[in-house]
Scaffold this motif. Structure first.
Motif, PDB file in Angstrom:
ATOM      1  N   GLY A   6       0.854  -1.185   0.000  1.00 44.36           N
ATOM      2  CA  GLY A   6       0.000   0.000   0.000  1.00 44.36           C
ATOM      3  C   GLY A   6       0.886   1.230   0.000  1.00 44.36           C
ATOM      4  N   LYS A   7       0.709   2.102   0.995  1.00 43.17           N
ATOM      5  CA  LYS A   7       1.556   3.292   1.093  1.00 43.17           C
ATOM      6  C   LYS A   7       2.666   3.097   2.116  1.00 43.17           C
ATOM      7  N   PHE A   8       2.828   1.876   2.601  1.00 42.82           N
ATOM      8  CA  PHE A   8       3.886   1.586   3.576  1.00 42.82           C
ATOM      9  C   PHE A   8       5.148   1.115   2.867  1.00 42.82           C
ATOM     10  N   ILE A   9       6.281   1.437   3.479  1.00 48.20           N
ATOM     11  CA  ILE A   9       7.564   0.905   3.017  1.00 48.20           C
ATOM     12  C   ILE A   9       8.044  -0.059   4.089  1.00 48.20           C
ATOM     13  N   VAL A  10       8.146  -1.332   3.713  1.00 48.89           N
ATOM     14  CA  VAL A  10       8.526  -2.356   4.683  1.00 48.89           C
ATOM     15  C   VAL A  10       9.932  -2.843   4.369  1.00 48.89           C
ATOM     16  N   CYS A  11      10.823  -2.690   5.345  1.00 53.54           N
ATOM     17  CA  CYS A  11      12.190  -3.157   5.184  1.00 53.54           C
ATOM     18  C   CYS A  11      12.361  -4.436   5.999  1.00 53.54           C
ATOM     19  N   ARG A  12      12.673  -5.539   5.312  1.00 52.09           N
ATOM     20  CA  ARG A  12      12.947  -6.787   6.022  1.00 52.09           C
ATOM     21  C   ARG A  12      14.397  -6.747   6.500  1.00 52.09           C
ATOM     22  N   LEU A  13      14.577  -6.989   7.789  1.00 52.94           N
ATOM     23  CA  LEU A  13      15.925  -6.994   8.371  1.00 52.94           C
ATOM     24  C   LEU A  13      16.414  -8.431   8.461  1.00 52.94           C
ATOM     25  N   ASP A  14      17.684  -8.599   8.814  1.00 50.65           N
ATOM     26  CA  ASP A  14      18.169  -9.983   8.975  1.00 50.65           C
ATOM     27  C   ASP A  14      17.336 -10.685  10.050  1.00 50.65           C
ATOM     28  N   ARG A  15      16.849  -9.917  11.016  1.00 49.25           N
ATOM     29  CA  ARG A  15      15.825 -10.438  11.929  1.00 49.25           C
ATOM     30  C   ARG A  15      14.860  -9.294  12.220  1.00 49.25           C
ATOM     31  N   GLY A  16      13.585  -9.500  11.902  1.00 49.41           N
ATOM     32  CA  GLY A  16      12.577  -8.484  12.171  1.00 49.41           C
ATOM     33  C   GLY A  16      12.331  -7.553  11.000  1.00 49.41           C
ATOM     34  N   PHE A  17      11.541  -6.525  11.260  1.00 47.72           N
ATOM     35  CA  PHE A  17      11.117  -5.599  10.211  1.00 47.72           C
ATOM     36  C   PHE A  17      11.187  -4.160  10.688  1.00 47.72           C
ATOM     37  N   LEU A  18      11.453  -3.267   9.741  1.00 47.24           N
ATOM     38  CA  LEU A  18      11.454  -1.832   9.980  1.00 47.24           C
ATOM     39  C   LEU A  18      10.495  -1.242   8.952  1.00 47.24           C
ATOM     40  N   THR A  19       9.460  -0.559   9.425  1.00 42.24           N
ATOM     41  CA  THR A  19       8.396  -0.105   8.529  1.00 42.24           C
ATOM     42  C   THR A  19       8.227   1.407   8.600  1.00 42.24           C
ATOM     43  N   PHE A  20       8.084   2.013   7.434  1.00 42.57           N
ATOM     44  CA  PHE A  20       7.884   3.467   7.357  1.00 42.57           C
ATOM     45  C   PHE A  20       6.528   3.787   6.750  1.00 42.57           C
ATOM     46  N   HIS A  21       5.855   4.769   7.341  1.00 40.33           N
ATOM     47  CA  HIS A  21       4.704   5.375   6.674  1.00 40.33           C
ATOM     48  C   HIS A  21       4.976   6.868   6.599  1.00 40.33           C
ATOM     49  N   LEU A  22       4.860   7.449   5.421  1.00 41.58           N
ATOM     50  CA  LEU A  22       5.279   8.847   5.240  1.00 41.58           C
ATOM     51  C   LEU A  22       4.196   9.865   5.573  1.00 41.58           C
ATOM     52  N   GLY A  23       2.988   9.378   5.900  1.00 40.34           N
ATOM     53  CA  GLY A  23       1.921  10.318   6.231  1.00 40.34           C
ATOM     54  C   GLY A  23       1.678  11.256   5.069  1.00 40.34           C
ATOM     55  N   MET A  24       1.585  12.557   5.340  1.00 47.50           N
ATOM     56  CA  MET A  24       1.331  13.511   4.265  1.00 47.50           C
ATOM     57  C   MET A  24       2.595  14.157   3.748  1.00 47.50           C
ATOM     58  N   THR A  25       3.532  14.399   4.635  1.00 47.25           N
ATOM     59  CA  THR A  25       4.689  15.212   4.245  1.00 47.25           C
ATOM     60  C   THR A  25       6.017  14.512   4.516  1.00 47.25           C
ATOM     61  N   GLY A  26       5.959  13.201   4.765  1.00 48.64           N
ATOM     62  CA  GLY A  26       7.185  12.484   5.083  1.00 48.64           C
ATOM     63  C   GLY A  26       8.076  12.284   3.863  1.00 48.64           C
ATOM     64  N   LYS A  27       9.388  12.248   4.106  1.00 49.73           N
ATOM     65  CA  LYS A  27      10.363  11.993   3.041  1.00 49.73           C
ATOM     66  C   LYS A  27      11.407  11.036   3.579  1.00 49.73           C
ATOM     67  N   LEU A  28      11.794  10.073   2.756  1.00 47.39           N
ATOM     68  CA  LEU A  28      12.942   9.220   3.088  1.00 47.39           C
ATOM     69  C   LEU A  28      14.049   9.631   2.139  1.00 47.39           C
ATOM     70  N   LEU A  29      15.136  10.112   2.684  1.00 46.81           N
ATOM     71  CA  LEU A  29      16.189  10.680   1.850  1.00 46.81           C
ATOM     72  C   LEU A  29      17.512   9.968   2.054  1.00 46.81           C
ATOM     73  N   LEU A  30      18.189   9.701   0.944  1.00 45.92           N
ATOM     74  CA  LEU A  30      19.552   9.189   1.023  1.00 45.92           C
ATOM     75  C   LEU A  30      20.452  10.409   1.130  1.00 45.92           C
ATOM     76  N   ALA A  31      20.571  10.911   2.335  1.00 44.68           N
ATOM     77  CA  ALA A  31      21.318  12.159   2.524  1.00 44.68           C
ATOM     78  C   ALA A  31      21.828  12.218   3.948  1.00 44.68           C
ATOM     79  N   SER A  32      22.947  12.874   4.112  1.00 42.46           N
ATOM     80  CA  SER A  32      23.466  13.050   5.468  1.00 42.46           C
ATOM     81  C   SER A  32      23.063  14.421   5.977  1.00 42.46           C
ATOM     82  N   GLY A  33      23.424  14.742   7.196  1.00 44.74           N
ATOM     83  CA  GLY A  33      23.063  16.027   7.791  1.00 44.74           C
ATOM     84  C   GLY A  33      21.637  16.017   8.287  1.00 44.74           C
ATOM     85  N   LYS A  34      21.224  17.154   8.791  1.00 42.67           N
ATOM     86  CA  LYS A  34      19.883  17.276   9.339  1.00 42.67           C
ATOM     87  C   LYS A  34      19.264  18.583   8.890  1.00 42.67           C
ATOM     88  N   GLY A  35      17.960  18.529   8.605  1.00 42.26           N
ATOM     89  CA  GLY A  35      17.208  19.737   8.314  1.00 42.26           C
ATOM     90  C   GLY A  35      16.313  20.057   9.489  1.00 42.26           C
TER      91      GLY A  35
END
Length: 263
Positions: A57-86
């Motif tokens: 759906g609108k979820f991003i599911v990352c399978r880990l070597d054990r367990g899962f890490l899941t992201f939902h971006l809501g309305m304004t979320g961004k997943l960025l391949l970037a360092s630093g902080k805004g």
DNA sequence: CGAGGACCCTGCAAGC
DNA sequence: TGCTTGCAGGGTCCTC
């Protein structure tokens, strides 16, 4: 507002960058981004390796070597391949190679973790790009409510949001307040086809950049240039020239053509 | 159980 | 000009 095409674009881009990466450390800068304590999340995630990434759906599911890490971006979320902080960075994942950053202005986005996939992901309905026309018709007919809120219901169909629902209904020539049950077989087929066509074309264009959507590299999509009705009240319908109308359905702004979208 | 409404959150635009 | 108000909409939860 990231919907299925935007999430698909992000997942396709993140997959080669994240598969096999080790999570060295995690920092959370807002408590709202998690459902529970930051320390528990850090203890769980530190030292785990990312295996694969999928969209549900609108979820991003990352399978880990054990367990899962899941992201939902809501309305304004961004997943960025970037360092630093805004100013709106809510979480930073320090990897063995590079960083993954979660930015979110309005903070409707969430990060979940655990041994299993989150319950709300398990509850999601069929994927709009995978469901067959016959199954789609069968499901549609079981509902008495209006078609637009039904298409937005993620336990019914997972991935459509306000933008693509309006675009899909316009393409199918269906009024957003039509009762789902009252759609005949032929119109259901047309709706199913419109969903597949609109979503596929939007994915080709790397999504719609409304407000501030960008992909994992910070690039905008271009599908907003092809929108027919969404965000265009008062403008002529591209098909028949009638001014686009805007009404509110289920608390959502709804744009449609009063002439070529019929009950 | 399904349908529909309130609520969360913050930047921005409109209105006074 | 500067403040207040309301809107945008992902999802969840509650009520009828």
């Amino acid at each position: 507002m990231p919907e299925l095409p935007e999430i698909e674009t992000i997942v396709r881009e993140l997959t080669p960058a994240l598969a096999g990466r080790l999570i060295h450390d995690v920092e959370f800068l807002s408590r709202l981004v998690l459902l529970d304590s930051a320390q528990a999340a850090i203890d769980f995630l530190r030292g785990r390796r990312m295996a694969s990434l999928i969209r549900r759906g609108k979820f991003i599911v990352c399978r880990l070597d054990r367990g899962f890490l899941t992201f939902h971006l809501g309305m304004t979320g961004k997943l960025l391949l970037a360092s630093g902080k805004g100013p709106y960075t809510r979480a930073v994942f320090a990897l063995d190679s590079g960083n993954l950053r979660f930015d979110d202005i309005r903070q409707f986005g969430r990060i979940e973790w655990g041994e299993c996939v989150p319950a709300r992901v398990e509850r999601l309905g069929a994927d709009p790009l995978s469901i067959s026309a016959s199954e789609f018709i069968r499901q549609i007919r079981r509902h008495s409510g209006h078609i637009k809120p039904l298409l937005l219901n993620q336990t019914f169909l997972a991935g459509l949001g306000n933008i693509y629902t309006d675009e899909v209904l316009h393409k199918a020539g269906i009024h957003p307040r039509t009762r789902a049950m009252r759609l005949g077989r032929e119109r259901c087929v047309r709706l199913h086809r419109a969903i597949v066509e609109v979503l596929s074309l939007a994915i080709e264009h790397r999504g719609s950049s409304i407000s501030d959507y960008v992909d994992a590299s910070g690039r905008q999509g271009s599908f907003q240039l092809l929108h027919q009705v969404y965000g265009k009240p008062g403008q002529p319908c591209p098909r028949c020239g009638t001014p686009i109308r805007r009404i509110v359905i289920a608390q959502r702004g709804t744009c449609f053509c009063p002439a070529c979208q019929k009950y």
